[in-house]
Design an enzyme around this catalytic site. Structure first.
Site, short mmCIF file in Angstrom:
data_model
loop_
_atom_site.label_atom_id
_atom_site.label_comp_id
_atom_site.label_asym_id
_atom_site.label_seq_id
_atom_site.Cartn_x
_atom_site.Cartn_y
_atom_site.Cartn_z
N HIS A 76 -37.93 54.62 13.87
CA HIS A 76 -36.97 54.61 14.99
C HIS A 76 -35.66 54.07 14.42
O HIS A 76 -35.22 52.96 14.74
CB HIS A 76 -37.51 53.74 16.13
CG HIS A 76 -36.85 53.96 17.45
ND1 HIS A 76 -35.84 54.91 17.64
CD2 HIS A 76 -37.03 53.37 18.66
CE1 HIS A 76 -35.46 54.88 18.91
NE2 HIS A 76 -36.16 53.95 19.55
N ASP A 101 -42.64 44.33 19.90
CA ASP A 101 -42.63 45.65 20.55
C ASP A 101 -43.97 45.80 21.28
O ASP A 101 -44.89 44.98 21.09
CB ASP A 101 -42.45 46.74 19.47
CG ASP A 101 -42.31 48.15 20.05
OD1 ASP A 101 -42.10 48.29 21.28
OD2 ASP A 101 -42.43 49.13 19.28
N ARG A 123 -36.89 63.50 19.59
CA ARG A 123 -37.94 62.48 19.76
C ARG A 123 -39.26 63.24 19.81
O ARG A 123 -39.52 63.97 20.77
CB ARG A 123 -37.72 61.69 21.04
CG ARG A 123 -38.90 60.82 21.41
CD ARG A 123 -38.61 59.83 22.51
NE ARG A 123 -37.77 58.75 22.03
CZ ARG A 123 -37.61 57.59 22.67
NH1 ARG A 123 -38.23 57.35 23.81
NH2 ARG A 123 -36.82 56.66 22.15
N GLN A 147 -32.71 52.69 16.58
CA GLN A 147 -33.03 51.38 17.15
C GLN A 147 -32.73 50.26 16.15
O GLN A 147 -32.03 49.29 16.46
CB GLN A 147 -34.52 51.35 17.54
CG GLN A 147 -34.97 50.05 18.15
CD GLN A 147 -34.41 49.86 19.55
OE1 GLN A 147 -34.55 50.72 20.41
NE2 GLN A 147 -33.78 48.72 19.81
N ARG A 180 -27.03 50.31 21.38
CA ARG A 180 -27.52 51.66 21.06
C ARG A 180 -26.38 52.66 21.25
O ARG A 180 -26.21 53.59 20.49
CB ARG A 180 -28.70 52.04 21.99
CG ARG A 180 -29.96 51.18 21.83
CD ARG A 180 -30.68 51.44 20.52
NE ARG A 180 -31.00 52.84 20.34
CZ ARG A 180 -32.09 53.44 20.84
NH1 ARG A 180 -32.98 52.75 21.52
NH2 ARG A 180 -32.31 54.73 20.60
N CYS A 194 -37.21 46.15 21.58
CA CYS A 194 -36.52 47.44 21.71
C CYS A 194 -36.54 47.95 23.15
O CYS A 194 -35.70 48.75 23.52
CB CYS A 194 -37.16 48.46 20.78
SG CYS A 194 -38.94 48.64 21.03
N1 CP Z 1 -35.87 51.52 22.87
C1 CP Z 1 -35.92 52.83 23.19
O1 CP Z 1 -35.87 53.71 22.33
O2 CP Z 1 -36.04 53.05 24.51
P1 CP Z 1 -36.39 54.46 25.20
O3 CP Z 1 -37.80 54.78 24.81
O4 CP Z 1 -36.22 54.21 26.68
O5 CP Z 1 -35.44 55.48 24.69
N1 NVA Z 2 -43.18 51.63 19.58
C1 NVA Z 2 -42.70 52.15 20.84
C2 NVA Z 2 -41.22 52.14 20.88
C3 NVA Z 2 -40.59 52.63 22.16
C4 NVA Z 2 -39.09 52.62 22.12
C5 NVA Z 2 -43.24 53.55 21.04
O1 NVA Z 2 -43.25 54.33 20.09
O2 NVA Z 2 -43.68 53.87 22.15
#
Ligand code: CP
Ligand code: NVA
Length: 313
Positions: free
Chosen positions: A137, A232, A110, A140, A300, A272
């Protein structure tokens, strides 16, 4: 392993979700369904495998589901947060990749930029999985369409309306939705549209799957008769200095009861998570019986186990 579904052979990495064909995505969903229904068949399938989890940003769902997922398959994880890795600062990304490949069998990353994930993949011989970047993502969106398939039986022509920021989650819903043959409608404020290249790729793929990608002029147009309404956060991780401008730009894009009432009678609400009640979604909608956000979160785990079985086998 007594697996009912044979592991697939896909690409080395999952970097965007666009590297997999509609047929491969279909097979992955089939595997995820079997993993969910018969977890015991896969216990020990990844015994002795190690995964490095590199997280430059916080996470609840992604971290826990990857850690629990690999453990339940017999493997183990090493978690590296931003204080330890400092990708490209303490050490170059190629050097990080070339070290990790000597010790572990896969990397889940990430990162702030997609380029960092791509560079890990280019420099490591082991699979690299995108656990969220600024652009995509994929874990997701794969889990989300799997959740919709469970709910509605088929994804062909299923209408999903995404209302809000044209961000990483929106990009992945477009590319996976196109592969699933869904009808994805997007409503974003001016200046916050999804990337043109992602839209073009999704439109091309949708022609192949008889799906449909539509950019709508308003949230109302997007949600009309839709079976799933997705939103989101307005401000993603890494954009914190833009909060005030974004709250003003997105004010008319809240998913609330008035908007949700314009969707199909059997419509579900999706997010999400993490969510901000009172901003992108009202408490009444996210906490209603029509909300499937925790089903998404559960899946997930099952979907990522299927991804790990596919890439690490
Ligand atoms: N939806 C998601 O990816 O959640 P986190 O940021 O908690 O991993
Ligand atoms: N769009 C959000 C998704 C988090 C799971 C972010 O990138 O923070």
């Amino acid at each position: 392993m007594n697996a009912a579904v044979a592991p697939l052979t896909l690409t080395k990495d999952l970097l965007t979700g666009m590297e997999w064909s509609p047929a491969q995505v279909r097979e992955l969903f089939h595997l995820a369904a079997d993993v969910k229904a018969h977890p015991d068949r896969y216990r020990g399938a990844l015994a002795g495998r190690f995964l490095a989890l590199i997280f430059e940003k916080p996470s609840l769902r992604t971290r826990v589901t990857f850690e629990v997922g690999i453990s339940s398959l017999g493997g183990a994880t090493v978690f590296l947060d931003h204080t330890e890795t400092k990708l490209g600062q303490r050490e170059s990304i190629p050097d990080v990749a070339k070290n990790l490949e000597r010790w572990v069998q896969g990397i889940v990353a990430r990162t702030f930029t997609q380029e960092s994930i791509d560079a890990l993949a280019e420099n490591a011989s082991i699979p690299v999985i995108n656990a969220l970047s600024d652009r995509y993502h994929p874990c997701q969106a794969l889990s989300d369409f799997f959740t919709l398939e469970e709910r509605f039986g088929s994804l062909r022509g299923l209408k999903l309306a995404y209302v809000g920021d044209g961000n990483n989650v929106c990009h992945s819903l477009l590319s996976i939705g196109a592969r699933a043959g869904a009808h994805v409608r997007i409503a974003t404020p001016t200046g916050y549209s999804p990337d043109a290249a992602v839209i073009s790729e999704a439109k091309r793929t949708a022609r192949e799957t008889r799906g449909k990608i539509e950019l709508c002029a308003s949230p109302e147009e997007a949600v009309a008769d839709a079976q799933a309404i997705y939103t989101d956060v307005w401000t993603s991780m890494g954009q914190e200095e833009e909060v005030a401008a974004r709250e003003a730009a997105f004010a008319a894009y809240q998913v609330n009861e008035a908007l949700f009432a314009q969707a199909a009678p059997d419509a579900v609400f999706m997010h999400c998570l993490p969510a901000h009640r009172g901003s992108e979604v009202s408490k009444e909608v996210i906490d209603s019986p029509r909300s499937i956000v925790f089903d998404q979160a559960e899946n997930r785990l099952h979907m990522q186990k299927a991804i790990l079985l596919t890439l690490l086998n």
